[in-house]
Design an enzyme around this catalytic site. Structure first.
Site: not given
Length: 852
Positions: A132, A252, A301, A362, A397
């Site tokens: 990811e 997100h 992100r 998110h 994160r």
């Protein structure tokens, strides 16, 4: 009309029922359920109670699609996982916390598999690993293709059901209960339903773990479920806990766009879709992530979300697209069945169509500040999972580290609670859990009709792109929403709205304060990262005036005390968490944003020195272990201490009590706090020692009272023990002490005794008398101890003869060192001396730097 303050307690009816537990866990996601299971494995006889706002299987965990990041591939290493996490955190990750995460993570994941979680495997039976955003290796395990959270939740719920752990569902936690010393004593909560327990109640426990998840519902559009209203963060703020880095809210980048006015929980399009090869394009079909970051569509992100917002702004669009048409139908149905079904449900076929996406709130990287064992700044209160700020995530994160964080830190918290409870259980002076003390702070509620306005203001001015103007408008709007023209009734809606406003106010205050762009905090008016001024954290507490913030340079954190210091504190009957809280309060008073300016200006950063802690007069020393903790805490582990004597020893003028070696700046910064505590406690021990010497050989004991400084009672009573004295009641809950006013209020001595026995069967009963003729009646009622207030020596001797051993006797009031021996020789058991803690002069102790 003045604007009301943010409530420091929620208005609620008094608890109509009470449940006792050893540990109460608030929240039923991966963090909460893992913790409960780990704790009962450590202590099978303990009563662990899980409180959850919805049903046990609800919450944010089940919505996690992507997976859990862990180093399982032999070609991968913890150092690489560490590096990827630090990069994503943009300079604000706590490296020790991240190292803990990546090294303990694989074992924690295997523990989850042992509980029953089933992850996707290949034909050989090996776990399938994917990648990811932000990860440079395939290290994401997943279940059901894109239903990892649902499988994790299923396995944990089943394990809890088989464990005997008690669960209270449909329960909204309200406020933290504390005992007389400020330690955690439980929570109040409201059960939304009817049955054996409904309405407002209380769970009393010496350890409370917040595992309440996120606060995404503070925004109009979010991936969070409707229950994620920031309840844990708001409770912690009201309880006086420190909350850290709330401004870092991760949006997100790829949330299914459902239309311009869509609000509430929005469907997530997992980052794993891009990990499998999907790409982002604009309305013209142009890939816009190439050239933005070396990882292109798999960038962290914050980078992707920022690029999407900029492309939307440049093209005038309100969304972009995710192109995964090359997957084909088989891959969509097998690898991402949940996302595929959700897209079809909203009229989009990802096999043949572009998927419209836009960023939405998110994950909160900030939260309740917690150390490597999950301890918050409130003794006995722990935080785990998204509600916590352990330092793992920094400013942003890394994908799929969240479930892993819940697993790893749940285990660490369970071990810490078990160790603390075991230590207290062995101590004769520290109860495992105190009784809740009265709380007279003002209460309040926010009109529930303000909820949608809070969310709207936050989404317009405090979301992905922010600036002073937009944040100022939100702050003013939130201020106005505190006022309501009607009385607000206590109910779930008003409690949740109050929590949302509390969290929103703290978040906006921090976002206004941080004048830079870093990670998931993007200021349009300060578009660059600024390490010179903002490589640090914003710690927020709630005051009567609103959120108050302290800037803490990165690297200066609330470190755990050294293991030997902690062990010594426990051996002394002291709570390491409570001592740490005192040291943190001292540091907050001394070290504002600029720090120790004198030492910074006059001492080179690389200069080191050795200093001696020296007695300037004869006395009894107490508090050396506390002073050592102060040097360790304020010196951030850079100072090395060596004690030359032990607490309780008599020392002479000129004796060296301790040596301290390390950076000179740190030595002098920590000096005042260490000496303040050491001189005060040694003064108490010294005065106690004089009284003990005065009655030596009589059989009488010298003991203290509750005349102590707020917050220092445990330390001051420890100093009394160091001086050879003994402790009376630590709090009003330890024993019943009936005085004249209680007798008057209850209608007589007999009535007072009966009232205590009815309310608290088995509790020791003491009674204070000021005349000889009062003794026989209280003996007849069964008094175990009689306090003889302001009796003369002759009267004391008569009282001793009259009682003849039927009860313990204490002399109090009007005592001096000159008459101490005469009083002791009457045969009383105790001499109570309030002056020991109330007015003992400090023992003169200094810190002397050695010359070069």
């Amino acid at each position: 009309m003045s604007i009301p303050a943010i409530p420091q307690r929620l208005t609620a009816p008094p608890p109509g029922w009470t449940v006792r537990a050893d540990v109460v866990v608030v929240g039923s996601g991966v963090a909460g359920l893992t913790l409960a299971l780990r704790y009962v494995a450590l202590d099978p006889g303990a009563k662990v109670l899980v409180v959850t706002k919805d049903v046990l299987s609800s919450g944010s965990t089940r919505w996690a699609q992507g997976g859990i990041a862990a180093v399982l591939d032999p070609r991968d290493t913890p150092e690489e996982h560490l590096s990827d996490t630090l990069v994503a955190g943009v300079g604000l990750c706590d490296e020790e916390a991240v190292r803990t995460l990546v090294t303990e993570g694989p074992g924690a994941l295997r523990g989850l598999i042992a509980v029953g979680a089933r992850f996707d495997t290949d034909a050989s039976g090996a776990l399938q690993l994917t990648r990811e955003g932000g990860h440079r290796r395939d290290r994401i395990v997943h279940a059901g293709g894109d239903a990892t959270g649902a499988e994790v939740q299923r396995a944990l719920v089943q394990a809890v059901a088989e464990s005997g752990i008690e669960v209270i569902e449909h329960a909204l936690v309200l406020d933290l209960l504390k005992d007389a010393e400020g330690r955690t004593a439980g929570v109040t909560l409201h059960v939304m339903g009817e049955g054996e327990r409904d309405g407002v109640g209380a769970v009393t426990a010496g350890a409370v773990v917040l595992a309440t998840g996120g606060m995404g519902q503070v925004y109009a559009a979010t991936t969070n479920p409707v229950v994620s209203t920031g309840d844990g963060v708001a409770l912690a703020l009201r309880a006086g806990a420190v909350v850290r880095d709330l401004e870092f809210v991760q949006f997100h980048p790829t949330v299914l766009w459902l239309g311009e006015h869509s609000t509430g929980q929005q469907p997530l399009i997992s980052e794993a879709v891009r990990g499998e090869g999907a790409v982002l394009v604009d309305a013209d079909g142009t890939r816009f992530m190439e050239g933005v970051h070396e990882l292109a569509d798999l960038a962290p992100r914050d980078v992707v979300a920022k690029a999407i917002m900029r492309r939307m702004r440049a093209t005038g669009a309100d969304h972009v697209y995710l192109d995964a048409r090359h997957f084909g139908e088989e891959k969509w149905r097998t690898r991402f069945p949940t996302i595929h079904a959700v897209c079809l449900e909203h009229g989009i076929d990802p096999v043949t169509q572009l998927v419209p996406v836009a960023p939405a709130a998110h994950y909160a990287s900030g939260g309740v500040r917690a150390d490597l064992r999950g301890r918050t700044s409130v003794p006995g209160l722990y935080a785990c999972g998204e509600v916590a700020c352990t330092g793992v995530h920094g400013a942003n994160r890394l994908a799929s580290n969240s479930l892993l964080e819940g697993l790893v830190f749940a285990g660490r918290i369970a071990a810490d609670i078990h160790a603390v409870r075991a230590a207290r259980g062995k101590s004769a002076t520290r109860p495992v859990a105190g009784e809740p003390a009265p709380d007279d702070r003002p209460t309040g509620l926010i009109d529930p009709r303000a909820r949608t306005r809070i969310q709207g203001h936050m989404s317009r001015g405090a979301s992905v792109l922010r600036g002073e103007e937009s944040l100022g408008e939100v702050a003013r709007a939130l201020l106005n929403l505190r006022w309501t023209p009607v009385a607000v009734e206590p109910c779930t809606e008003s409690w949740e709205t109050t929590n949302l406003l509390t969290v929103a106010s703290a978040l906006v205050a921090a976002a206004r304060e941080r004048r830079e762009t870093r990670g998931s905090h993007w200021r349009e008016d300060f578009p660059e990262r600024d390490d010179d001024w903002w490589l640090g954290h914003l710690d927020t507490t709630l005051t009567a005036e609103g959120p108050a913030m302290t800037y803490v340079p990165h690297g200066r954190r609330a470190t755990a005390l050294p293991p030997q210091v902690e062990n010594d504190l426990v051996e002394a009957g002291l709570d390491p968490a409570a001592v740490t809280a005192i040291l943190e309060a001292a540091a907050a008073e001394d070290l504002q944003e600029a720090g120790d300016v004198t030492s910074l200006a006059t001492i080179p950063a690389d200069q080191t020195a050795t200093a001696d802690v020296v007695a300037r007069e004869d006395g009894v020393v107490a508090g050396l272990v506390v002073a050592e903790g102060a040097f360790a805490h304020l010196g951030q582990g850079r100072l090395v201490t060596e004690r030359k004597v032990k607490d309780g020893e008599r020392v002479a003028r000129g004796d060296v009590l301790m040596t301290v070696t390390g950076p000179t700046r740190d030595l002098l910064t920590a000096e005042r706090t260490a000496l303040n505590l050491l001189t005060h406690l040694s003064g108490i021990a010294t005065l106690t020692g004089r009284w003990v010497l005065a009655v030596e050989g009589t059989g009488a004991r010298i003991r203290d009272s509750r005349k102590t400084l707020p917050g220092l009672r445990a330390l001051e009573k420890y100093a009394v023990r160091c001086g050879g004295g003994t402790n009376h009641r630590m709090s009003l809950s330890d024993a019943a002490l009936i005085k004249d006013n209680h007798v008057v209020a209850s209608g007589g001595v007999a009535e007072a005794f009966r009232a205590v026995r009815d309310a608290y069967p088995g509790l020791p009963i003491e009674v204070e008398v000021d005349r000889i003729d009062q003794i026989e009646p209280v003996l007849a009622e069964g008094a175990e101890e009689i306090l003889l207030d302001n009796f003369t020596v002759e009267e004391l001797a008569r009282a001793v003869r009259l009682v003849a051993g039927r009860a313990r006797l204490e002399s109090s009031g009007g005592l001096t060192l000159q008459v101490a021996r005469d009083v002791a020789e009457t045969g009383v058991d105790y001499l109570a001396v309030g002056a020991l803690t109330h007015s003992a002069p400090a023992l003169d102790i200094a810190l002397d730097l050695r010359g070069n």
